[in-house]
Design an enzyme around this catalytic site. Structure first.
Site, short mmCIF file in Angstrom:
data_model
loop_
_atom_site.label_atom_id
_atom_site.label_comp_id
_atom_site.label_asym_id
_atom_site.label_seq_id
_atom_site.Cartn_x
_atom_site.Cartn_y
_atom_site.Cartn_z
N LYS B 86 0.73 -1.03 0.32
CA LYS B 86 -0.06 -0.19 0.05
C LYS B 86 0.61 1.13 0.05
CE LYS B 86 -4.22 2.08 2.69
NZ LYS B 86 -4.75 1.78 3.47
N SER B 161 -9.68 1.98 2.59
CA SER B 161 -8.98 2.69 1.68
C SER B 161 -8.12 1.94 1.02
CB SER B 161 -8.36 3.33 2.56
OG SER B 161 -7.63 2.88 3.19
N SER B 185 -10.25 0.10 6.78
CA SER B 185 -9.14 -0.32 5.53
C SER B 185 -9.01 -1.69 4.06
CB SER B 185 -8.52 1.21 5.41
OG SER B 185 -9.24 2.45 5.45
#
Lengths: 500, 497
Positions: B86, B161, B185
């Site tokens: 990420k 996210s 997330s």
């Protein structure tokens, strides 16, 4: 000031002192904590606040911070914790400072110092002592017109000491801060250098009602003074602000709370902001750091291992050795000097031959350290520590003086030689330089006869009872001996020859 | 026919390789080639590692001649595999832009602890996974790189996210992905993309190198093809880290292999009236409870452990911490400063210009709200009350776990929603996380596993939540449940197309 008394108000000053703790590493990362280094040479992703980095508490700061707190009489808290204080400034890489607000390391305390000439004490209560990180420093940038940031100092460990408003003028504030500095240096927790920013001071100046006269107009006017970065600045700024505020008492302006900076060049304070426009720091608990938990046994152990304080030491010198208060204060001002003096005094007390009592030894040592040594040592700066003339050598030299084996004049000559060669041995120097006092009665008697022969009128006057002339004749004899004849012996022999 | 590497879990890949099939290194090489060709369809990666770099830094990755580089020391448990990282996790020399325009061009000078540990386990890195800016979003639409598309249906979001990582795993373009989970997330994108999403106990996996959003809630999480793969990665990265003072010294228990040694007591958390599931999701949840009953035996309902107010509590606390954590992005030391900020302006004006131009609308909204709730005069009514509510929630979970070992609940109220459908309604977007924020607020480990599809053909899931430090049990239970759903074998799945 008379009008103030009439108004029932007195000035009231509190201090906030930031001291950089002497530790190898910074507060929250492994970078070295250095005062002087090439710009941005002691930084890492953590103290630069790069994305993803986390602070990790360096436990090495606990010992110096707790020792200082204990020496100031604070109650060290078994649990303290860190908070974030938010404000935007280019020298603050995360745009928040990690400090302690709600649960500081230490609460309460008292640091009393002697006021002037041993009168009453100046008692200043400590509100709190807490840990926080230092910010970086703005520096000239590589591009003209731009400002650079040096982050070597960012994250350096500080303690902040907050006092109650127990001071009443600039002189008191200055004296108290100098005594606090002395304590910190003595404990080895801070180097005490105002010049390099190791020690910084803010002051809160205002007026309070005198006891029993509450509700006076003007109580409530307060100024926070920033940037008081030398003892002189503290004194001048506080006095300047007291005078400035006193002129406003009775007016509406008096109720305004301001933050002002001391402009040393202009010798005045300058408005930074009024309270209504002050930043909201939006403190909240630092979520990246667990509580600082201290064991009571560890705190008690730190308390037990505190050394004698400088104030206690000076009191001991006065009371046990009979040193004058001013002399004791002068000797105690710099820890290196104080330690040196103690070392000379105790070595001298142990010297063989007629030194006398430890108190006499201490007073002799004090005299020499305060005059000869201090002048010379301060000339080269109190660093280098230790003193270029080792304490043992000075004690040995003073031992010869006390035993009347050399004259005072000769002793100064030996000291000169010791400065040039600290390894040299004082008795050997005395021998090699031919400074040993002459105590041979036959040699002295010969010189005395020559002097009496050369000054018959004076000798006759002395014989008829004009005893003042003994000094004159003895002086002649000493001159003949090049200052090496024992003065008491010279006088004894002169008296004997004259009265014969 | 679908390439094996697109479908196989890491565990099965190793078994195939042992039987003379292609090696993980070869498969990873093919995967990197495919990512180069296909990524633009999904936007899962915002940056792909140059192949030369993978060869140089990924011990054993096949070179131009097809031969693997000699690794140093014994191959780690993840040797030959590679993952997506990420964009808020630090990889030395790689972009770490957090999906923000403000950080475009910023390369991290260091490795996050989880990255370092994966390297040590022999794992490589395929590229940087797209995300909602600074982790703020539930749809991967708030990114300077544009939206990420759901590999099941490109007109739907992958969830957020960590949507880029979830999309990469679902599209078969990563063996697994490292994500972060602050309020859901990792679990929400896993739910939306039909993969496994695992969030550990707060303090179990180091956050060093994870760009902070809300420090007291942030966890590094794992998006994986199977519970077994998640466990494999978890074993490699979990544990105390001297660089993160909030990591615990609690030992990491090995994940049990095979059937449980005792019957787990599983509690069912049913959505309240205010949290009604979409009809297809409700039907799937009921069906999933039936299957779970077969695995876990009789389950009992646990009441009032989640509440609609939790999202509000989360919003206040997370945004307050975010406003603090994001204060550092002023463009002075790193990141985009922008031309308008140069040239003799004051620091304050520069900061305002940088942040106005660099932050997206959702980030600005959260910074403003977070600043507000910590301000003098408002804090007591908002932040302090939210803290108190969080303490009550933690106590309620502790009480719940005195009566059961695990909780089962939905991950979200429906399948992935269409791109753009919630952008105009922040409150609806925040409410997307209503089933995931409770475990985040309580710091509890949670795992999301896919269970079926809704009426639009989008994945649905259930979430298991355990008491603190119960990862081993939680993963074992999830694995037992996963075996019943056999979701990996679905023909419609992007990895089987």
């Amino acid at each position: 000031m008379e009008s103030l008394k009439a108004g029932g108000l007195r000035p009231s000053v509190g201090l906030e002192i930031h001291a950089r703790l002497v530790t190898r590493r910074k507060l929250f990362c492994g970078c070295p904590s250095v005062a002087d280094a090439v710009d941005n040479s002691a930084i890492c992703p953590v103290c630069m606040g790069l994305p993803g980095t986390l602070p990790v508490f360096n436990e090495d700061v606990l010992e110096p911070a707790v020792r200082l707190g204990l020496a100031l009489g604070c109650a060290i808290q078994p649990v303290s914790r860190f908070d974030r204080k938010h404000y935007f400034y280019p020298d603050l890489p995360r745009n928040f400072q990690i400090t302690q607000l709600e649960r500081p390391l230490g609460l309460g305390g008292l640091f009393a110092i002697p006021r002037g000439d041993g009168g009453d004490e100046l008692r200043v209560r400590i509100r709190r002592i807490h840990l926080e990180e230092d910010a970086g420093r703005l520096a000239a940038g590589p591009v003209p017109g731009m400002v650079g940031v040096d982050l070597n100092r960012a994250g350096a460990p500080l303690v902040e000491i907050v006092t109650e408003p127990d001071l009443d003028d600039g002189a008191a504030a200055r004296a108290w801060v100098l005594r606090l500095r002395q304590l910190m240096v003595h404990l080895g927790v801070c180097d005490g250098a105002f010049e390099s920013g190791s020690l910084r001071c803010d002051a809160n100046v205002g007026f309070v009602a005198r006891e029993g006269r509450g509700g006076a107009v003007g109580a409530g006017a307060w100024t926070e003074l920033k940037n008081l970065n030398s003892p002189g600045a503290i004194q001048r700024a506080v006095d300047h602000e007291i005078a400035r505020l006193s002129r406003r008492i009775g007016s509406l302006d008096a109720m305004r709370r301001e933050t002002r900076a001391w402009d040393a060049a202009a010798a005045r304070t300058v408005l930074l902001r009024v309270k209504e426009g002050s930043p909201d720091y939006r403190y909240f608990r630092e979520p990246d750091l667990p509580d600082v938990v201290l064991q009571q046994a560890w705190i008690a152990d730190q308390a037990a291992r505190l050394p004698e304080s400088p104030l206690d030491r000076e009191r001991r010198w006065r009371e046990r050795w009979g040193l004058a208060a001013a002399d004791a204060a002068a000797l105690g001002r710099e820890p290196a000097v104080a330690d040196y003096f103690e070392a000379v005094a105790s070595a001298l007390a142990g010297e063989p031959g007629g030194v006398g009592s430890p108190a006499q030894a201490a007073r002799l040592a004090a005299r020499w350290v305060l005059t000869e040594i201090l002048a010379f040592w301060q000339g080269v700066g109190i660093d280098p520590d230790p003193c270029p003339v080792p304490a043992g050598k000075l004690a040995s030299l003073l031992g010869l003086l006390a035993a009347e084996r050399i004259s005072g004049k000769a002793a100064k000559g030996v000291l000169e030689a010791l400065r040039a060669d600290p390894e040299a041995d004082p008795p050997a120097l005395v021998r090699d330089l031919g400074l040993e006092m002459i105590v041979d009665p036959d040699r002295i008697r010969t010189w005395c006869r020559e002097v009496i022969a050369a000054h018959p009128a004076e000798a006759a006057s002395l014989a008829s009872g004009k005893t003042g002339l003994l000094e004159f004749l003895a002086g002649r004899v000493l001159a003949k001996s090049e200052g090496r004849a024992s003065p008491p012996l010279v006088k004894n022999i002169l008296r004997a020859l004259i009265s014969r | 026919m679908t390439a094996l590497w697109r479908n196989l879990t890491m565990g099965r890949m190793l078994a195939e390789s042992g039987r003379g099939g292609s090696t993980p290194h070869e498969a990873t090489g093919a995967m990197r080639e495919a990512a180069g060709r296909e990524n633009s369809r999904w936007g899962a990666y915002s940056w792909l590692a140059p192949k030369a770099e993978m060869q140089a830094r990924h011990a054993g990755f096949p070179g131009p001649d097809g031969a693997g580089l000699p690794g140093s020391g014994p191959p780690g448990p993840l040797a030959g595999f590679a993952c997506a990282v990420k964009a808020n996790l630090a990889v030395e020399g790689w972009p770490c832009d957090c999906g923000s325009r403000l950080l475009q061009g910023y390369l991290s000078p260091y490795d996050a602890t989880v990255v370092r540990r994966l390297r040590a386990a022999g794992c490589g890195f395929l590229g940087v996974a797209a995300m909602d800016e600074f982790g703020m979003g539930s749809s991967c639409e708030f990114s300077c790189h544009g939206p990420v598309r759901n590999p099941w249906r490109p007109d739907c979001t992958p969830g957020g996210s960590s949507g880029g990582g979830a999309a990469a795993v679902a599209a078969g373009l990563a063996w697994f992905a490292l994500g972060s989970d602050t309020g859901g997330s990792v679990r929400l994108p896993a739910h939306c993309c039909g993969v496994v999403g695992f969030k550990p106990t707060y303090g179990r996996i180091s956050r060093f190198g994870l760009t902070a959003y809300a420090s007291s809630l942030d966890t590094v999480g794992i998006l994986a093809r199977s519970v077994g793969d998640a466990a494999l990665v978890y074993q490699a990265i979990a544990g105390r880290d001297p660089h993160d003072a909030t990591t615990a010294v609690v030992p990491v228990a090995p994940c049990p292999d095979g059937p449980p040694d005792r019957q787990w007591r599983v509690g069912v958390v049913r959505p309240g009236p205010a949290q009604a599931l979409e009809p297809a999701a409700a039907a799937n949840f009921t069906q999933s409870l039936g299957i779970a009953g077969k695995v876990f035996g009789k389950m009992k309902d646990v009441d009032s452990l989640i509440d609609e107010v939790d999202v509000g509590v989360y919003t206040i606390l997370a945004f307050a911490e975010a406003a603090s954590n994001l204060a550092r992005f002023d463009g002075s030391l790193y990141g985009q400063r922008g031309r308008q900020a140069e040239g003799g302006r004051s620091f304050g004006r520069m900061v305002r210009a940088v942040r106005s131009a660099g932050f997206g609308p959702e980030v600005k909204r959260r910074i403003l709200l977070g600043t507000h709730v910590l301000s003098t005069g408002y804090r007591a009514r908002t932040y302090d009350r939210a803290q108190a509510a969080r303490r009550r929630l933690i106590a309620a979970f502790a009480e719940g776990f005195s009566r059961c070992d695990l909780l089962i609940l939905p991950t979200a109220s429906g399948g992935a929603f269409p791109l753009g459908s919630r952008l105009a309604d922040p409150a609806a977007m925040y409410a997307t996380d209503r089933f995931t924020v409770p475990a985040s607020l309580a710091g509890l480990p949670a795992v999301t596993i896919p269970t079926g599809l809704d009426d639009r053909g989008l994945p649905l899931s259930v979430q298991l939540v355990g008491p603190p430090w119960s990862e081993a049990t939680l993963l074992a239970a999830a694995q037992a449940l996963e075996a019943e759903f056999r979701f990996r074998e679905r023909k419609e799945a992007p990895w089987n197309r």
